[in-house]
Design a protein around this motif. Structure first.
Motif: not given
Length: 511
Positions: A267-276
């Motif tokens: 889940t963290v990876g998915a949100v991080t890609s959007v944040a980037r």
């Protein structure tokens, strides 16, 4: 040499007998009964197992120390009871030298040398101290009293206790060979200033995965209470998280100043890609099973995330990227926070995590390695232009520590490098050699193992294979280009224990 040894033995015996006479002459006190109870509680290391359970209740250095302590006890007990006692038999002190009220009802019948109780006590206390010096300060006096209790109740000579303590201390220090001590609970990274301070979560959009981590614990209400002004998105089955986040960001039109996530690494990876993609800082709330990324960043609980967002302190973190079948129809880019792998590595990690709760991390890893390599097929891969046959290809987002062992943590989060490791399959008996090199902590020096730190890695397979990133499986492909993403992600973290704040005046500049 024999004469010298006999002289040393005679001096040790004289010291032992002198101490024993002094102890026997001590007047009765309440300490006698307390020491009897204490020494019995340490039978079969029961006392240390109980303390290990208490230390393991909290995630962090105390849990690591407890696990290291149990591993050290295993090594110390095996050395003392299975090797030294049969090899160096010695009579125990005569029981009649002590008053009746101070004697154990069931005196041990094994060799007196060395003291197994002292070995276990020293092993556990020393091992815990390596990871948690504060806990060690409490355990060291207790371990000392347990060791002395064996002399007080008359079942060991003083030299037995000293030798046992030396064995235990050595076993604890030896664990660093397989499991190096982590110097800090957080990796170093470039600090950032002028990040938005999110009072009560104002301007924060945080995604919560209630199915991450412990199935009996839903972090949603805790997150709402910690960030009352934030917008909380609760993940539901079959929800497209990235699409939902993109929709909310478009609808809010600049009102969202940071993205947050409470969940596991997937889940963290998915949100991080959007944040980037949107150049937004990230708020981490560890709510998964292992929380590898959050632990490396240094966020261990919800309160640490609240503190960091309240002060607006953050660090710049690299994000790994892999271009899948670049330039071909259906190709694309995936981002990873921790690791990517081809071959048998993902299956190895799955087995290790399933067994490490019972056996400990390194024994579980050794067994998982044997099991995985026995069942796995090698893959034919071209790495930066050179064809190789390998069992496992591992790519870490930043150099991992320790080298030559299972990757455990990252000392830095902004190195701009990839940690590339593989086990060769083109050497005779490569699987057997890899196992014994791991057991003897010599994998780094084995011809079977290779490790490099690179800014870019181009990989081509002779047939399509599945790429795993942060434990999530992707589609099959033949060509992969691994790199560090061009833009770092700012992640909220307090600066309490990070000494690298000399560049604090450098603001984060979105590119």
């Amino acid at each position: 040499m024999i004469v010298c040894f006999r002289r040393m033995a005679a001096r040790a015996n004289a010291m032992d007998e002198g101490v024993q006479r002094w102890v026997a002459a001590l007047p009765p006190s309440r300490a006698d009964r307390a020491l009897l109870r204490l020494t019995r509680s340490a039978n079969h290391s029961g006392l240390w197992f109980a303390i290990a359970g208490l230390l393991a209740a909290r995630v962090g250095v105390t849990r690591r120390g407890a696990l290291r302590g149990l591993i050290a006890i295993a090594g110390a007990s095996a050395t003392a009871n299975l090797i030294l006692k049969p090899l160096l038999p010695r009579r125990r002190p005569p029981a009649e030298h002590l008053p009746l009220y101070r004697r154990l009802q069931r005196r041990p019948t094994s060799s007196s040398f060395p003291s197994g109780h002292a070995a276990s006590a020293a092993a556990f206390a020393t091992a815990v101290t390596l990871d948690s010096p504060r806990a060690g300060l409490v355990l060291a006096p207790l371990a000392t009293v347990v060791a002395y209790s064996r002399v007080h109740v008359g079942v060991h000579w003083t030299s037995d206790v000293l030798a046992g303590a030396a064995v235990g201390t050595g076993a604890a220090l030896l664990t660093r060979r397989w499991w190096p001590v982590r110097d800090s609970d957080e990796a170093s990274a470039r600090p950032l200033r002028r990040m938005p301070a999110l009072a009560d979560g104002d301007g924060l959009l945080i995604a919560v995965n209630p199915r991450s981590g412990d199935a009996s614990v839903d972090p949603t209400e805790d997150v709402r209470a910690a960030f009352p002004a934030a917008e909380v998105l609760v993940l539901e089955p079959e929800m497209d998280l990235i699409e939902r986040l993109e929709g909310i960001l478009a609808a809010r039109n600049g009102e969202i100043r940071a993205l947050g996530v409470a969940g596991g690494d997937g889940t963290v990876g998915a949100v991080t890609s959007v944040a980037r993609q949107h150049r937004l800082p990230l708020v981490l709330v560890p709510a998964g099973t292992l929380n590898h990324f959050a632990r490396d960043v240094g966020i261990y609980d919800l309160q640490e995330a609240v503190d960091a967002t309240g002060t607006g302190e953050a660090v710049a973190v690299d994000l790994g990227a892999v271009d899948i079948d670049p330039g071909e129809p259906g190709g694309g880019t995936r981002y990873f926070l921790n690791t990517a792998s081809l071959g048998a590595y993902s299956e190895l990690v799955r087995r290790r995590e399933r067994w490490q709760g019972r056996w400990g991390k390194w024994p579980a890893f050794a067994v998982a390695l044997v099991r995985t390599l026995r069942l796995a097929d090698p893959i034919r891969v071209r790495l930066n232009g050179q064809w190789r046959s390998v069992w496992i290809l591992f790519v870490g987002n930043g150099p991992y520590h320790p080298r030559g062992m299972v990757p455990a943590w990252r000392p830095r989060l902004d190195s701009g490098l990839l940690d590339v490791r593989w086990l060769r399959a083109d050497i005779r008996f490569s699987r057997t050699r890899a196992f014994f090199a791991l057991v003897f902590a010599a994998l780094e020096h084995s011809h079977v193992y290779e490790q490099h730190e690179l800014p870019l890695l181009e990989v081509e397979l002779d047939r399509p294979a599945v790429l795993a990133t942060d434990g999530e499986l992707g589609r099959r492909a033949r060509r992969f280009t691994f790199r560090v993403a061009s833009h770092q992600v700012p992640v909220y973290r307090r600066d309490e224990s990070n000494p690298r704040w000399a560049t604090r005046d450098r603001p984060f500049q979105p590119e």
